[in-house]
Design an enzyme around this catalytic site. Structure first.
Site, PDB file in Angstrom:
ATOM      1  N   HIS A 108       0.861  -1.183   0.000  1.00 15.62           N
ATOM      2  CA  HIS A 108       0.000   0.000   0.000  1.00 15.62           C
ATOM      3  C   HIS A 108       0.902   1.240   0.000  1.00 15.62           C
ATOM      4  CE1 HIS A 108      -3.530   2.399   0.739  1.00 15.62           C
ATOM      5  NE2 HIS A 108      -2.833   3.073   1.643  1.00 15.62           N
ATOM      6  N   GLU A 173       9.013   0.967  -3.047  1.00 13.94           N
ATOM      7  CA  GLU A 173       8.171  -0.232  -3.077  1.00 13.94           C
ATOM      8  C   GLU A 173       8.919  -1.396  -3.727  1.00 13.94           C
ATOM      9  OE1 GLU A 173       4.123   0.239  -4.523  1.00 13.94           O
ATOM     10  OE2 GLU A 173       4.150   2.367  -4.043  1.00 13.94           O
TER      11      GLU A 173
HETATM   12  C1  GAR Z   1       1.639   0.867  -6.410  1.00 12.28           C
HETATM   13  O1  GAR Z   1       2.051   2.153  -6.039  1.00 12.28           O
HETATM   14  C2  GAR Z   1       0.910   0.199  -5.266  1.00 12.28           C
HETATM   15  O2  GAR Z   1       1.441   0.509  -4.000  1.00 12.28           O
HETATM   16  C3  GAR Z   1      -0.461   0.770  -5.419  1.00 12.28           C
HETATM   17  O3  GAR Z   1      -0.692   0.787  -6.797  1.00 12.28           O
HETATM   18  C4  GAR Z   1       0.558   0.935  -7.487  1.00 12.28           C
HETATM   19  C5  GAR Z   1       0.686  -0.182  -8.504  1.00 12.28           C
HETATM   20  O4  GAR Z   1       1.784   0.006  -9.339  1.00 12.28           O
HETATM   21  N1  GAR Z   1      -1.416  -0.028  -4.723  1.00 12.28           N
HETATM   22  C6  GAR Z   1      -2.521   0.466  -4.179  1.00 12.28           C
HETATM   23  O5  GAR Z   1      -2.828   1.628  -4.245  1.00 12.28           O
HETATM   24  C7  GAR Z   1      -3.377  -0.555  -3.470  1.00 12.28           C
HETATM   25  N2  GAR Z   1      -4.470   0.066  -2.794  1.00 12.28           N
HETATM   26  P1  GAR Z   1       2.341  -1.223 -10.189  1.00 12.28           P
HETATM   27  O6  GAR Z   1       1.162  -1.801 -10.978  1.00 12.28           O
HETATM   28  O7  GAR Z   1       3.341  -0.589 -11.107  1.00 12.28           O
HETATM   29  O8  GAR Z   1       2.940  -2.203  -9.255  1.00 12.28           O
END
Ligand code: GAR
Length: 194
Positions: A108, A173
């Site tokens: 998150h 992340e």
């Molecule tokens: C990431 O920043 C993740 O933390 C967020 O969506 C993005 C996905 O990026 N997740 C949320 O907001 C969950 N509620 P990605 O598809 O490039 O991994």
């Protein structure tokens, strides 16, 4: 070897970070990348890596429960030990989270317990926070509120926009999620901070 399923909705950069970390003597291997959105960018990246992919479009189902039952049935085919939510933008009901209890991880984009839900970066900027970050936690029936397994912190800069802050958090992340997953599949669950 622990079997890891990864659920996505979008570009899948966290999925790529997770999948690319599961090599060599890593105790996990990706067994499925599933998207609830047809054409999600992450699907092609998984296919490029030779990972089995699936699309289960939530819009094709009458309600959340029907979608989740189909999702569980699809997951059961690959018998995952761990399910990583990686930008998977669907809320999950207790029926689903109980079925896979103790095995679902989520990333998150905030320093939980701050800013569960959506628009996390805008809320951090609005509040004037000096630090932002991301959290990996176990998924329970309560949205973004399960036990925290790891956090990555980044500074907020005076000239940040939602986009520049999101990009900086995303880099964090990509280091955090593989590090937590590696510990989790080894049975080491003490919280990690980065
Ligand atoms: C990431 O920043 C993740 O933390 C967020 O969506 C993005 C996905 O990026 N997740 C949320 O907001 C969950 N509620 P990605 O598809 O490039 O991994």
């Amino acid at each position: 070897m622990k079997r890891v399923a990864i659920l996505i909705s979008g570009g899948g950069s966290n999925m790529v970070a997770l999948a690319d970390s599961m090599v060599g003597d890593h105790p996990g291997r990706p067994v499925l990348v599933l998207s609830n959105v047809a054409g999600a960018g992450g699907l092609a990246k998984a296919e490029d890596r030779g990972i089995e992919t699936a699309v289960l479009a939530h819009r094709d189902f009458g309600d959340r429960r029907e979608f989740e039952r189909a999702l569980s049935a699809r997951l059961e085919k690959v018998a995952p030990d761990v399910i990583c939510l990686a930008g998977f933008m669907r809320m999950l009901t207790p029926e689903f989270t109980d079925r896979w209890a103790g095995r679902i991880l989520n990333i998150h984009p905030s320093l939980l317990p701050k800013y569960p839900g959506l628009n996390t970066h805008a809320r951090a900027l609005e509040a004037g926070d000096t630090h932002a970050g991301a959290t990996v936690h176990l998924v329970t029936g309560d949205l973004d509120a399960g036990p925290i397994l790891g956090q990555a912190r980044v500074p907020v800069r005076a000239d940040d926009t939602v986009e520049t802050l999101a990009a900086r958090v995303l880099i964090g992340e990509h280091a955090l999620y593989p590090a937590v997953l590696a510990r989790f599949v080894r049975g080491e669950v003490a919280p990690l901070s980065m």
